[in-house]
Design a protein around this motif. Structure first.
Motif, PDB file in Angstrom:
ATOM      1  N   MET A   1       8.343  -4.086   7.810  1.00  0.00           N
ATOM      2  CA  MET A   1       7.305  -4.106   6.799  1.00  0.00           C
ATOM      3  C   MET A   1       6.079  -3.392   7.309  1.00  0.00           C
ATOM      4  N   PRO A   2       5.353  -2.739   6.402  1.00  0.00           N
ATOM      5  CA  PRO A   2       4.070  -2.202   6.858  1.00  0.00           C
ATOM      6  C   PRO A   2       3.287  -3.338   7.505  1.00  0.00           C
ATOM      7  N   ASN A   3       2.383  -2.988   8.370  1.00  0.00           N
ATOM      8  CA  ASN A   3       1.617  -3.989   9.104  1.00  0.00           C
ATOM      9  C   ASN A   3       0.692  -4.752   8.165  1.00  0.00           C
ATOM     10  N   ARG A   4       1.256  -5.736   7.501  1.00  0.00           N
ATOM     11  CA  ARG A   4       0.533  -6.517   6.496  1.00  0.00           C
ATOM     12  C   ARG A   4       0.453  -7.957   6.924  1.00  0.00           C
ATOM     13  N   GLU A   5      -0.715  -8.524   6.805  1.00  0.00           N
ATOM     14  CA  GLU A   5      -0.904  -9.946   6.993  1.00  0.00           C
ATOM     15  C   GLU A   5      -1.457 -10.509   5.711  1.00  0.00           C
ATOM     16  N   ALA A   6      -0.882 -11.600   5.256  1.00  0.00           N
ATOM     17  CA  ALA A   6      -1.338 -12.210   4.010  1.00  0.00           C
ATOM     18  C   ALA A   6      -2.671 -12.906   4.227  1.00  0.00           C
ATOM     19  N   LYS A   7      -3.603 -12.614   3.319  1.00  0.00           N
ATOM     20  CA  LYS A   7      -4.918 -13.249   3.392  1.00  0.00           C
ATOM     21  C   LYS A   7      -5.091 -14.306   2.317  1.00  0.00           C
ATOM     22  N   ASP A   8      -4.133 -14.388   1.388  1.00  0.00           N
ATOM     23  CA  ASP A   8      -4.208 -15.402   0.331  1.00  0.00           C
ATOM     24  C   ASP A   8      -2.792 -15.691  -0.167  1.00  0.00           C
ATOM     25  N   SER A  98       8.797  11.373 -13.431  1.00  0.00           N
ATOM     26  CA  SER A  98       7.868  11.319 -12.302  1.00  0.00           C
ATOM     27  C   SER A  98       6.588  10.595 -12.726  1.00  0.00           C
ATOM     28  N   VAL A  99       5.857  10.136 -11.746  1.00  0.00           N
ATOM     29  CA  VAL A  99       4.555   9.498 -11.987  1.00  0.00           C
ATOM     30  C   VAL A  99       3.530  10.254 -11.160  1.00  0.00           C
ATOM     31  N   HIS A 100       2.521  10.782 -11.835  1.00  0.00           N
ATOM     32  CA  HIS A 100       1.465  11.542 -11.163  1.00  0.00           C
ATOM     33  C   HIS A 100       0.614  10.597 -10.318  1.00  0.00           C
ATOM     34  N   VAL A 101       0.282  11.018  -9.108  1.00  0.00           N
ATOM     35  CA  VAL A 101      -0.458  10.181  -8.166  1.00  0.00           C
ATOM     36  C   VAL A 101      -1.813   9.717  -8.719  1.00  0.00           C
ATOM     37  N   GLU A 102      -2.386  10.449  -9.663  1.00  0.00           N
ATOM     38  CA  GLU A 102      -3.674  10.032 -10.224  1.00  0.00           C
ATOM     39  C   GLU A 102      -3.549   8.759 -11.064  1.00  0.00           C
ATOM     40  N   HIS A 103      -2.319   8.340 -11.399  1.00  0.00           N
ATOM     41  CA  HIS A 103      -2.111   7.058 -12.096  1.00  0.00           C
ATOM     42  C   HIS A 103      -2.052   5.885 -11.116  1.00  0.00           C
ATOM     43  N   TYR A 104      -1.866   6.169  -9.840  1.00  0.00           N
ATOM     44  CA  TYR A 104      -1.661   5.095  -8.863  1.00  0.00           C
ATOM     45  C   TYR A 104      -2.803   4.072  -8.838  1.00  0.00           C
ATOM     46  N   PRO A 105      -4.067   4.495  -8.718  1.00  0.00           N
ATOM     47  CA  PRO A 105      -5.137   3.490  -8.615  1.00  0.00           C
ATOM     48  C   PRO A 105      -5.205   2.533  -9.810  1.00  0.00           C
ATOM     49  N   GLU A 106      -4.967   3.027 -11.009  1.00  0.00           N
ATOM     50  CA  GLU A 106      -5.058   2.180 -12.197  1.00  0.00           C
ATOM     51  C   GLU A 106      -3.822   1.305 -12.397  1.00  0.00           C
ATOM     52  N   HIS A 107      -2.668   1.767 -11.945  1.00  0.00           N
ATOM     53  CA  HIS A 107      -1.423   1.070 -12.240  1.00  0.00           C
ATOM     54  C   HIS A 107      -0.797   0.306 -11.070  1.00  0.00           C
ATOM     55  N   PHE A 108      -0.993   0.747  -9.851  1.00  0.00           N
ATOM     56  CA  PHE A 108      -0.180   0.240  -8.744  1.00  0.00           C
ATOM     57  C   PHE A 108      -1.000  -0.337  -7.594  1.00  0.00           C
ATOM     58  N   GLY A 109      -1.923  -1.214  -7.924  1.00  0.00           N
ATOM     59  CA  GLY A 109      -2.803  -1.802  -6.916  1.00  0.00           C
ATOM     60  C   GLY A 109      -2.082  -2.517  -5.788  1.00  0.00           C
ATOM     61  N   TRP A 110      -1.018  -3.261  -6.128  1.00  0.00           N
ATOM     62  CA  TRP A 110      -0.293  -3.981  -5.086  1.00  0.00           C
ATOM     63  C   TRP A 110       0.485  -3.027  -4.178  1.00  0.00           C
ATOM     64  N   ASP A 111       0.986  -1.917  -4.729  1.00  0.00           N
ATOM     65  CA  ASP A 111       1.636  -0.917  -3.873  1.00  0.00           C
ATOM     66  C   ASP A 111       0.616  -0.302  -2.925  1.00  0.00           C
ATOM     67  N   ILE A 112      -0.569   0.005  -3.443  1.00  0.00           N
ATOM     68  CA  ILE A 112      -1.623   0.592  -2.599  1.00  0.00           C
ATOM     69  C   ILE A 112      -1.964  -0.374  -1.467  1.00  0.00           C
ATOM     70  N   ASP A 116      -0.859   0.497   2.191  1.00  0.00           N
ATOM     71  CA  ASP A 116      -2.152   0.852   2.783  1.00  0.00           C
ATOM     72  C   ASP A 116      -2.580   2.262   2.393  1.00  0.00           C
ATOM     73  N   GLY A 117      -2.482   2.555   1.106  1.00  0.00           N
ATOM     74  CA  GLY A 117      -2.885   3.866   0.605  1.00  0.00           C
ATOM     75  C   GLY A 117      -1.904   4.376  -0.429  1.00  0.00           C
ATOM     76  N   LEU A 118      -1.972   5.676  -0.675  1.00  0.00           N
ATOM     77  CA  LEU A 118      -1.181   6.305  -1.734  1.00  0.00           C
ATOM     78  C   LEU A 118       0.128   6.924  -1.217  1.00  0.00           C
ATOM     79  N   GLY A 119       0.541   6.578  -0.020  1.00  0.00           N
ATOM     80  CA  GLY A 119       1.729   7.195   0.591  1.00  0.00           C
ATOM     81  C   GLY A 119       3.035   6.546   0.169  1.00  0.00           C
TER      82      GLY A 119
END
Length: 158
Positions: A1-8, A98-112, A116-119
């Motif tokens: 898993m990406p280096n994620r620690e749950a904070k809540d 396909s999904v354009h990366v400019e949709h990521y911030p509005e649609h995919f907050g949990w993926d971001i 840890d970013g748009l990768g």
């Protein structure tokens, strides 16, 4: 898993679902003129396949579609943009877009958060009407086009 620690508790649930089921599915309610949508978190990490978004369907059906996609990529099936596939919604073929990366911030907050970013990559599962009309067909109603907007181009400026 990406280096994620749950904070809540929500983050802990997300990480646990990704580990146990291969992904977490989030459903975003309809808001104003924006239709509801569901998306996955963790599929690319676990199976090296794009995350999936489904726009305009009820929660149970969109969750079923994403679970089916997750199972199929877990079993080695490969889905490509522009290709059609069956077995997601009744007897209808669906197409991957396909999904354009400019949709990521509005649609995919949990993926971001998770990546840890748009990768990460996301595909949209596009479905026809019960009459077999796709959102890009000239005979598609305005309601259907708004209910299932295609995310392959940047969002329109406000």
């Amino acid at each position: 898993m990406p280096n994620r620690e749950a904070k809540d508790p929500d983050e802990a649930k997300t990480l646990a679902d990704i580990e146990e089921y291969g992904c977490r599915i989030l459903y975003v309610l309809e808001e104003g003129e924006h239709p509801p949508f569901s998306y996955s978190v963790g599929i690319e990490h676990n199976f090296n396949a794009p995350e999936l978004v489904v726009v305009g369907l009820k929660p149970e059906l969109s969750q079923s579609v994403i679970n089916q996609y997750c199972r199929r990529v877990c079993n080695g099936e490969i889905f490509r943009i522009g290709r059609r596939s069956s077995g997601f919604i009744g007897g209808f073929d669906c197409q991957f877009g396909s999904v354009h990366v400019e949709h990521y911030p509005e649609h995919f907050g949990w993926d971001i958060w998770f990546y840890d970013g748009l990768g990460f990559r996301v595909m949209q599962l596009i479905y026809p009407t019960t009459e077999g009309i796709w959102p890009w067909d000239t005979e598609a109603s305005e309601w259907f086009r708004k209910r299932q907007p295609l995310l392959d181009t940047p969002p329109a400026s406000s």
